[in-house]
Design a protein around this motif. Sequence first.
Motif, PDB file in Angstrom:
ATOM      1  N   THR A 162       0.813  -1.224   0.000  1.00  0.00           N
ATOM      2  CA  THR A 162       0.000   0.000   0.000  1.00  0.00           C
ATOM      3  C   THR A 162       0.842   1.269   0.000  1.00  0.00           C
ATOM      4  O   THR A 162       0.331   2.347  -0.304  1.00  0.00           O
ATOM      5  CB  THR A 162      -0.911   0.042   1.242  1.00  0.00           C
ATOM      6  OG1 THR A 162      -0.095   0.124   2.420  1.00  0.00           O
ATOM      7  CG2 THR A 162      -1.825  -1.171   1.304  1.00  0.00           C
ATOM      8  N   GLY A 163       2.100   1.142   0.393  1.00  0.00           N
ATOM      9  CA  GLY A 163       2.961   2.317   0.519  1.00  0.00           C
ATOM     10  C   GLY A 163       2.770   3.060   1.834  1.00  0.00           C
ATOM     11  O   GLY A 163       3.395   4.087   2.059  1.00  0.00           O
ATOM     12  N   ASP A 164       1.914   2.532   2.716  1.00  0.00           N
ATOM     13  CA  ASP A 164       1.660   3.202   3.991  1.00  0.00           C
ATOM     14  C   ASP A 164       2.904   3.176   4.873  1.00  0.00           C
ATOM     15  O   ASP A 164       3.582   2.161   5.001  1.00  0.00           O
ATOM     16  CB  ASP A 164       0.493   2.550   4.734  1.00  0.00           C
ATOM     17  CG  ASP A 164      -0.855   2.863   4.107  1.00  0.00           C
ATOM     18  OD1 ASP A 164      -0.971   3.883   3.400  1.00  0.00           O
ATOM     19  OD2 ASP A 164      -1.799   2.083   4.340  1.00  0.00           O
ATOM     20  N   GLN A 165       3.173   4.328   5.487  1.00  0.00           N
ATOM     21  CA  GLN A 165       4.297   4.508   6.398  1.00  0.00           C
ATOM     22  C   GLN A 165       3.725   4.808   7.778  1.00  0.00           C
ATOM     23  O   GLN A 165       2.869   5.681   7.919  1.00  0.00           O
ATOM     24  CB  GLN A 165       5.152   5.700   5.959  1.00  0.00           C
ATOM     25  CG  GLN A 165       5.623   5.646   4.539  1.00  0.00           C
ATOM     26  CD  GLN A 165       6.180   6.989   4.083  1.00  0.00           C
ATOM     27  OE1 GLN A 165       6.287   7.953   4.829  1.00  0.00           O
ATOM     28  NE2 GLN A 165       6.565   7.041   2.812  1.00  0.00           N
ATOM     29  N   TYR A 166       4.180   4.092   8.781  1.00  0.00           N
ATOM     30  CA  TYR A 166       3.646   4.248  10.129  1.00  0.00           C
ATOM     31  C   TYR A 166       4.747   4.606  11.115  1.00  0.00           C
ATOM     32  O   TYR A 166       5.835   4.046  11.070  1.00  0.00           O
ATOM     33  CB  TYR A 166       3.020   2.939  10.626  1.00  0.00           C
ATOM     34  CG  TYR A 166       1.855   2.432   9.822  1.00  0.00           C
ATOM     35  CD1 TYR A 166       0.558   2.859  10.096  1.00  0.00           C
ATOM     36  CD2 TYR A 166       2.050   1.510   8.796  1.00  0.00           C
ATOM     37  CE1 TYR A 166      -0.514   2.375   9.363  1.00  0.00           C
ATOM     38  CE2 TYR A 166       0.986   1.024   8.060  1.00  0.00           C
ATOM     39  CZ  TYR A 166      -0.296   1.460   8.348  1.00  0.00           C
ATOM     40  OH  TYR A 166      -1.357   0.971   7.621  1.00  0.00           O
ATOM     41  N   HIS A 167       4.436   5.527  12.000  1.00  0.00           N
ATOM     42  CA  HIS A 167       5.245   5.787  13.198  1.00  0.00           C
ATOM     43  C   HIS A 167       4.338   5.419  14.360  1.00  0.00           C
ATOM     44  O   HIS A 167       3.308   6.053  14.575  1.00  0.00           O
ATOM     45  CB  HIS A 167       5.664   7.257  13.250  1.00  0.00           C
ATOM     46  CG  HIS A 167       6.272   7.655  14.568  1.00  0.00           C
ATOM     47  ND1 HIS A 167       6.578   8.963  14.848  1.00  0.00           N
ATOM     48  CD2 HIS A 167       6.640   6.946  15.664  1.00  0.00           C
ATOM     49  CE1 HIS A 167       7.098   9.039  16.068  1.00  0.00           C
ATOM     50  NE2 HIS A 167       7.136   7.817  16.572  1.00  0.00           N
ATOM     51  N   ILE A 168       4.713   4.381  15.097  1.00  0.00           N
ATOM     52  CA  ILE A 168       3.884   3.858  16.174  1.00  0.00           C
ATOM     53  C   ILE A 168       4.569   4.126  17.515  1.00  0.00           C
ATOM     54  O   ILE A 168       5.741   3.805  17.692  1.00  0.00           O
ATOM     55  CB  ILE A 168       3.648   2.334  16.015  1.00  0.00           C
ATOM     56  CG1 ILE A 168       2.987   2.030  14.672  1.00  0.00           C
ATOM     57  CG2 ILE A 168       2.778   1.803  17.139  1.00  0.00           C
ATOM     58  CD1 ILE A 168       3.873   1.325  13.707  1.00  0.00           C
ATOM     59  N   GLU A 169       3.820   4.711  18.412  1.00  0.00           N
ATOM     60  CA  GLU A 169       4.279   4.905  19.787  1.00  0.00           C
ATOM     61  C   GLU A 169       3.387   4.069  20.691  1.00  0.00           C
ATOM     62  O   GLU A 169       2.172   4.051  20.526  1.00  0.00           O
ATOM     63  CB  GLU A 169       4.240   6.379  20.195  1.00  0.00           C
ATOM     64  CG  GLU A 169       5.299   7.225  19.516  1.00  0.00           C
ATOM     65  CD  GLU A 169       6.727   6.891  19.931  1.00  0.00           C
ATOM     66  OE1 GLU A 169       6.929   6.425  21.077  1.00  0.00           O
ATOM     67  OE2 GLU A 169       7.640   7.088  19.109  1.00  0.00           O
ATOM     68  N   ILE A 170       4.017   3.357  21.621  1.00  0.00           N
ATOM     69  CA  ILE A 170       3.297   2.425  22.471  1.00  0.00           C
ATOM     70  C   ILE A 170       3.439   2.861  23.933  1.00  0.00           C
ATOM     71  O   ILE A 170       4.551   3.025  24.430  1.00  0.00           O
ATOM     72  CB  ILE A 170       3.831   0.984  22.284  1.00  0.00           C
ATOM     73  CG1 ILE A 170       3.657   0.558  20.823  1.00  0.00           C
ATOM     74  CG2 ILE A 170       3.109   0.009  23.187  1.00  0.00           C
ATOM     75  CD1 ILE A 170       4.927   0.365  20.080  1.00  0.00           C
TER      76      ILE A 170
END
Length: 189
Positions: A43-51
């Motif tokens: 999809t080309g989706d880029q994620y920055h995930i904070e937990i």
Amino acid sequence: MNTTESIVEGYFRQFRGCLTIADVKVPKGFGRQLDLLAFNAKTGDQYHIEICVKHDLSFCLNPKETRQLLQQKFFGAEKSLSNKVYLEAIKNTYKAYGFDFQKVIRVWSTWVIHDSQEPEKDVKAEFSRLAIKHGIKRPRFELLLFRDRLLPELFSSIGTQNYSDFNLRAISLVAMAEKQTKKRDGRIK
């Protein structure tokens, strides 16, 4: 990477089909790191995930209280009163991994949100105000509630395969035990 971070990483890798990198150091960020970057090649989706998962309800925030945390995690505000901002360092870290500051989908994973009938909507509104303030034209944000969304999704979709990821394997075992131990006529089936 702690256990909850590892579970979220496994979720993005195994169930969202993403390539992931955890504990990304932020150069010139004075010890800052991004919990997780994920990329979906299809999809080309880029994620920055904070937990930030604390399952003791007394530590769970309401939508208004999340503002400072979102400001720190995604836009580099300093925790102290020094008013230092490390946004450029975060932008440069994105760039180093081929991520586009404008296109990144920011994801915050937490146990639950207090005092909200619609936590996704309420926290997203807080995030949008911050994102627009920092020049993001079309903010994309996802609230991934660990208790109410992530764990149920994992429990319903995880199979019986022998996952090499220890946390996913443990979740698989618990999910299968739950499915198999229905009491009927006093016997476990």
